[in-house]
Design a protein around this motif. Structure first.
Motif, short mmCIF file in Angstrom:
data_model
loop_
_atom_site.label_atom_id
_atom_site.label_comp_id
_atom_site.label_asym_id
_atom_site.label_seq_id
_atom_site.Cartn_x
_atom_site.Cartn_y
_atom_site.Cartn_z
N ARG B 442 15.84 54.94 29.41
CA ARG B 442 15.04 55.98 28.75
C ARG B 442 15.57 56.25 27.34
O ARG B 442 14.79 56.34 26.38
CB ARG B 442 15.06 57.26 29.59
N ALA B 443 16.86 56.38 27.19
CA ALA B 443 17.43 56.69 25.87
C ALA B 443 17.12 55.59 24.87
O ALA B 443 16.80 55.86 23.71
CB ALA B 443 18.93 56.89 26.00
N LEU B 444 17.17 54.33 25.32
CA LEU B 444 16.92 53.21 24.39
C LEU B 444 15.44 53.11 24.07
O LEU B 444 15.06 52.83 22.92
CB LEU B 444 17.44 51.91 25.00
N VAL B 445 14.60 53.35 25.05
CA VAL B 445 13.16 53.33 24.81
C VAL B 445 12.79 54.45 23.83
O VAL B 445 12.03 54.24 22.88
CB VAL B 445 12.39 53.47 26.15
N ASP B 446 13.36 55.62 24.04
CA ASP B 446 13.08 56.74 23.13
C ASP B 446 13.52 56.41 21.71
O ASP B 446 12.97 56.93 20.75
CB ASP B 446 13.79 58.01 23.61
N ALA B 447 14.51 55.56 21.58
CA ALA B 447 14.98 55.15 20.25
C ALA B 447 14.12 54.04 19.67
O ALA B 447 14.39 53.55 18.57
CB ALA B 447 16.44 54.70 20.33
N GLY B 448 13.11 53.60 20.43
CA GLY B 448 12.17 52.62 19.88
C GLY B 448 12.36 51.21 20.38
O GLY B 448 11.71 50.29 19.88
N ALA B 449 13.23 50.99 21.38
CA ALA B 449 13.47 49.63 21.87
C ALA B 449 12.56 49.32 23.06
O ALA B 449 12.09 50.23 23.75
CB ALA B 449 14.92 49.47 22.28
N GLU B 450 12.32 48.03 23.25
CA GLU B 450 11.64 47.59 24.47
C GLU B 450 12.73 47.07 25.40
O GLU B 450 13.56 46.26 25.00
CB GLU B 450 10.65 46.48 24.13
N VAL B 451 12.72 47.55 26.66
CA VAL B 451 13.86 47.28 27.53
C VAL B 451 13.46 46.48 28.76
O VAL B 451 12.52 46.85 29.46
CB VAL B 451 14.56 48.59 27.95
N HIS B 452 14.18 45.40 28.97
CA HIS B 452 13.94 44.51 30.11
C HIS B 452 15.10 44.58 31.09
O HIS B 452 16.21 44.96 30.72
CB HIS B 452 13.81 43.06 29.62
N LEU B 453 14.85 44.18 32.33
CA LEU B 453 15.94 43.96 33.27
C LEU B 453 16.40 42.50 33.18
O LEU B 453 17.57 42.19 33.31
CB LEU B 453 15.50 44.27 34.70
N SER B 454 15.43 41.62 32.93
CA SER B 454 15.73 40.19 32.85
C SER B 454 16.08 39.81 31.41
O SER B 454 15.29 40.04 30.49
CB SER B 454 14.51 39.38 33.31
N ASN B 455 17.24 39.24 31.26
CA ASN B 455 17.67 38.79 29.92
C ASN B 455 16.77 37.65 29.44
O ASN B 455 16.43 37.58 28.25
CB ASN B 455 19.13 38.34 29.98
N ALA B 456 16.38 36.78 30.36
CA ALA B 456 15.49 35.68 29.99
C ALA B 456 14.15 36.25 29.53
O ALA B 456 13.57 35.79 28.53
CB ALA B 456 15.30 34.74 31.17
#
Lengths: 463, 470
Positions: B442-456
């Motif tokens: 949530r904190a990273l998304v709020d900062a404008g990032a798109e967040v994945h669980l899979s690194n690939a």
């Protein structure tokens, strides 16, 4: 796989915290970098395929030995010393580098043997070097306290390991104050030495030959639970020796005045048993000599100039550095300026896990050597950090009967920087003065990396 | 007028994590503009030099450097007192009632614990690499399993350690092993996962963590995950630890499937490994990572299929504002996980001009804490990447679990918010992790990032954003 019941963490505390957060007990090692420049040698020796079993063998061999007093006889007979041959404490040394107390002891010895009339005349004799030779006690299966000077006519305790018949030797203790081993050579010193040769030695010989052999290892076991640490306090041990020997002394048929004088002399000399504790320790440690790959120290000894150690896995080589000044209390008006650097083979007791290593069991003397009771407990516990094991025979009641820390490991000294703690007497630095105090001392740190480097070199040669 | 103070403390030592805490504490003192207390390794000297401090040339790695920038020289005495206090506080431990000094070697600690319940202790070694073998060998001597977190251990020492361990039936996890789960106990950087039918043998810490996180999301637990160190399957070490780890997992009746994660081993080691795996009663899935091979996410999917489980859609959290149009540029991959970095690099391929850095690599960690603990070096590079006109997309990983930073988003999110280019992040972790994956995401998304669980998945998204053909 089962969940580990506990974790030993060495390194980053944060990783220990992460384990503790999972409600698992964690022991945190207080790790610090090893002595400067030893990392590579430590890794080489740690990886030596011989090391673990070699150390197990060395420790077991040492613990297997039981020392028995089997005879008392002149050094000329049992050590084979000839006229002009002198034994001394510590690693090899020549007259020109010898300290005051060693010189004083040698001068007294020369007078005792009739090589000179006046001890002062012996200076020229030793300077010339002709017709006299100096050799460490350790090279003749012997040990000597302080100056450790042994001459052919001195009477020696003979200790034997019943299982192998191996023997070690030590002179008879002269008492405290002005004595040869502290470098004194006045007429009273020589008079006492002559009485010991003429009366005490033969009487003890009769007593020992005429009774059951004295179980020295057994007395050590008991005295360690009676407030002795068998280096600077030997009071209980001395009295137990008297208990074992006095019937045979009385029944020896010797002149009763002589018997009374001998009993008074032994009973009045709290350190009389030291000269049995030391060869008992040497007898045990000699069993651990010469085991390839073992990192266990088998001798620590000082000649008043150099401090030397020998290690099981490096043969008879001495690793030496400058002997240190003890820190402790002084007799009368003597002070630090009067003291000679550390001297004597008596550190064989610490090498075997008693003396300073068993301070926790001798709270009565901690103040004499300038410490406190908590210091004593901490000292014994600290020595467990640098030893391979414990001696189950020699247990310390106040530490829940934990065995004394036994088998100094060169690698653990280098890893932790913890130096062996030695309780010692202090000799005056001027020949002829005698004892000036007692205290605590450690070996010079650099001899352990030296020994480690040789162990590593031998490991690499084998690989 | 600002005042700089640099002093060398010869013979003083504290580990890099402690010094990081000390530096942070001192930075917070009145009148202190910047503070760095560190061992004078080449890397730290470089960092200090970049901070504008002049480190005396005679500094060696055995010296502690105290470098302070103060708003005036008057603050020096108080600041130095603060350094001393922080060093004392960082090393102070509450002792038990017996006041027994702590053990000084692993051997001593194991000996002390041998008489008490819980004598089946494992040792966890994270001292500098030059001393790691010596501590680990204490555990082998005592017949105890050991995890060697330390890196920079010479390969010859690894071979010797594992040879001795094999004689004693001891499992050596490492060197350079970041992650293990032993019968449910996490060691090093380990994610909190439920027990289950999978056993993992991993030559890669973050590869293991990615697998743990993906399996956890899919509802599949892991009984044990045993790290073996990145070199275990090399031709020098020849899979000594892999073999012992396989043997242990095979003996565990709760394990239904064993997964081996590694780079492809040396050819002769691979055939030995396959032969040994075939001799076990538990099936073994080899997840070998490399050019033209399945990535970690594909490996997780394969494990799920083999267990007869459904493969879920791997979660993606979108930022509040969709990314603007990216006109080309390159991917700047800044990683804390070595395997995650390699995986991204393999997926992105060569030729695009992309750059991928692993801040956990030996060259960045000598005398410094791992970037999962100390993010400062990566944050500095993130700001540089953002300022680079070539940068099209920034690709990051965040690895959660025991041992890692308590709240990585606290410093990373504001730094991400300051980046004008799209930022794609793989947050590798589980909801059970102490940091809480959902909170970090949530904190990273709020900062404008798109967040994945899979690194690939995150890497493919970054490629898509710059319009690269996949």
């Amino acid at each position: 796989m089962s969940t580990p019941a506990s974790v030993v963490n060495v390194g980053a505390d944060l990783l220990a915290d992460a384990v503790a957060d999972q409600a698992t007990p964690v022991t945190r090692v207080d790790w610090r970098p090893p002595m400067t420049g030893t990392e590579d040698d430590l890794a080489t020796v740690a990886a030596d395929p011989l090391r673990r079993t070699a150390n197990e063998r060395a420790l077991a061999a040492m613990l297997d030995v039981t020392a028995t007093l089997v005879d008392v006889a002149p050094a000329s007979e049992v050590v084979g010393l000839r006229r002009g041959e002198f034994l001394h404490a510590g690693p090899p040394i020549a007259w020109d580098r010898a300290s005051g107390p060693l010189r004083g002891g040698l001068m007294a010895g020369a007078a005792l043997e009739g090589l000179v009339d006046d001890p002062e005349d012996a200076v020229a004799l030793f300077e010339s070097g002709s017709s006299v030779t100096l050799e460490p006690c350790h090279h003749r299966s012997a040990v000597g306290p302080m100056a450790g000077v042994v001459t052919p006519s001195m009477w020696m305790f003979v200790l034997e390991d019943a299982a192998t018949g191996r023997r070690t030797y030590c002179s008879l203790n002269e008492g405290l104050g002005k004595v040869l081993r502290y470098g004194a050579y006045s007429p009273e010193v020589l008079t006492r030495l002559r009485w010991m040769g003429d009366v005490l030695g033969p009487l003890l010989q009769k007593a020992v030959r005429g009774s059951d052999h004295v179980d020295v290892t057994g007395i050590l076991t008991q005295m360690l639970q009676m407030g002795d640490e068998a280096h600077n306090r030997n009071r209980a041990g001395t009295l137990m020796l008297l208990r074992d020997l006095s019937p045979a002394m009385v029944a020896s048929g010797a002149d009763t005045a002589d018997v009374a004088e001998a009993l008074r002399f032994i009973g009045g000399n709290d350190h009389f048993f030291l000269n049995l504790a030391m060869p008992a320790c040497k007898l045990a440690l000699d069993a651990a000599r010469g085991i390839d790959g073992s990192t266990m120290v088998v001798a620590m000894a000082r000649n008043g100039t150099d401090f030397g150690i020998q290690v099981s896995g490096t043969g008879d080589e001495w690793f030496t550095g400058p002997a240190q000044l003890a820190d402790g209390l002084f007799l009368g008006s003597y002070g630090p300026d009067d003291a000679n650097p550390d001297i004597g083979d008596s550190a064989i007791t610490e090498t075997a896990g008693i003396g300073g290593f068993a301070m926790a069991t001798a709270p009565a003397i901690v103040r004499f050597v300038g410490g406190s009771v908590p210091d004593a407990l901490a000292t014994t516990r600290r020595m467990h950090e640098i030893t391979l094991g414990e001696n189950p025979r020699w247990s310390v009641p106040v530490l829940e009967f934990q065995g004394t820390p036994t088998g100094i490991d060169v690698t653990r000294v280098c890893r932790t920087g913890i130096l062996p703690q030695i309780n010692t007497g202090m000799a005056g630095k001027v020949a002829g003065v005698g004892q000036v105090g007692a205290g605590l001392v450690t070996p010079p740190a650099e001899i352990f990396p030296k020994a480690l480097a040789r162990l590593a070199e031998r490991t690499r040669e084998r690989a | 007028m600002t005042h700089s103070h640099v002093e060398l403390r010869a013979g003083a030592y504290a580990d890099s994590v402690t010094l990081l805490q000390v530096s942070r504490t001192v930075q917070g003192l009145d009148g202190v503009l910047a503070a760095q207390v560190a061992m004078a390794t080449a890397l730290n000297v470089e960092v200090l030099t970049e901070m504008g401090f002049e480190v005396p040339a005679e500094a060696t790695t055995n010296d502690m450097v105290v470098a302070l920038r103060l708003d005036s020289a008057d603050a020096l005495t108080a600041a130095l007192a603060g350094v001393d206090q922080a060093l004392r506080d960082a090393t102070r431990r509450v002792e038990g009632p017996t006041e027994v000094a702590p053990p000084r070697t692993t051997a001593s600690a194991l000996r002390r614990s041998s008489g008490t319940p819980g004598h089946d202790a494992v040792a966890l070694v994270s001292v500098p690499g030059a001393s790691a073998l010596v501590e680990a060998m204490d555990a082998v001597d005592a017949g105890r399993d050991v995890m060697v977190f330390s890196d920079n251990v010479p390969v010859g020492q690894e071979v010797a350690l594992k040879r001795a361990a094999a004689e004693r039936g001891v499992l050596v996890m490492g060197p350079d092993c970041g992650t293990a789960v032993v019968g449910g106990l996490g060691l090093g950087f380990a994610n909190v996962v439920a027990p289950g039918p999978v056993g993992i043998v991993a030559a890669s810490g973050t590869g293991c963590q990615q697998l743990l996180a993906l399996l956890d999301h899919a509802g599949v637990g892991v009984g044990s995950a045993l790290g073996v160190g990145g070199r275990d399957l090399s031709s020098e070490v020849r899979g000594a630890s892999t073999r012992e780890a396989l043997r242990r997992l095979d003996e565990d009746p709760s394990i239904e499937l064993i997964v081996v994660i590694s780079k492809p081993p040396a050819a002769d080691v691979a055939s030995d490994l396959e032969e040994y795996a075939a001799s076990l009663s538990t099936p073994v899935e080899l997840a070998l990572l490399g050019e033209g091979r399945p990535d970690l996410t594909a490996a997780a999917e394969s494990v799920l299929r083999r267990l007869g489980r459904d493969v879920p859609t791997w979660p993606i959290a979108d930022p509040p504002e969709t990314f603007g149009r990216v006109s080309g540029g390159v991917i700047r991959g800044l990683f804390v996980g070595g395997t995650l970095k390699s995986e991204a690099q393999l997926i992105a391929g060569t030729g695009g001009g992309h750059t991928f850095v692993d801040f956990g690599d030996d060259e960045y960690t000598s005398g410094r804490a791992h970037p999962m603990i100390d993010p400062s070096l990566r944050l500095e590079h993130l700001a540089r990447a953002a300022a680079d006109p070539e940068t099209g997309v920034v690709l990051l990983d965040v690895v959660l679990g025991h041992g890692a930073e308590a709240d990585p988003a606290a410093l990373l999110a504001p730094a991400v918010a300051a980046v004008s280019q799209p930022v794609v992040v793989a947050v590798v972790g589980t909801d059970g992790d102490p940091q809480g994956r959902a909170r970090q995401v949530r904190a990273l998304v709020d900062a404008g990032a798109e967040v994945h669980l899979s690194n690939a998945g995150a890497t493919r998204r970054a490629l898509e954003l710059i319009g690269a053909n996949q």
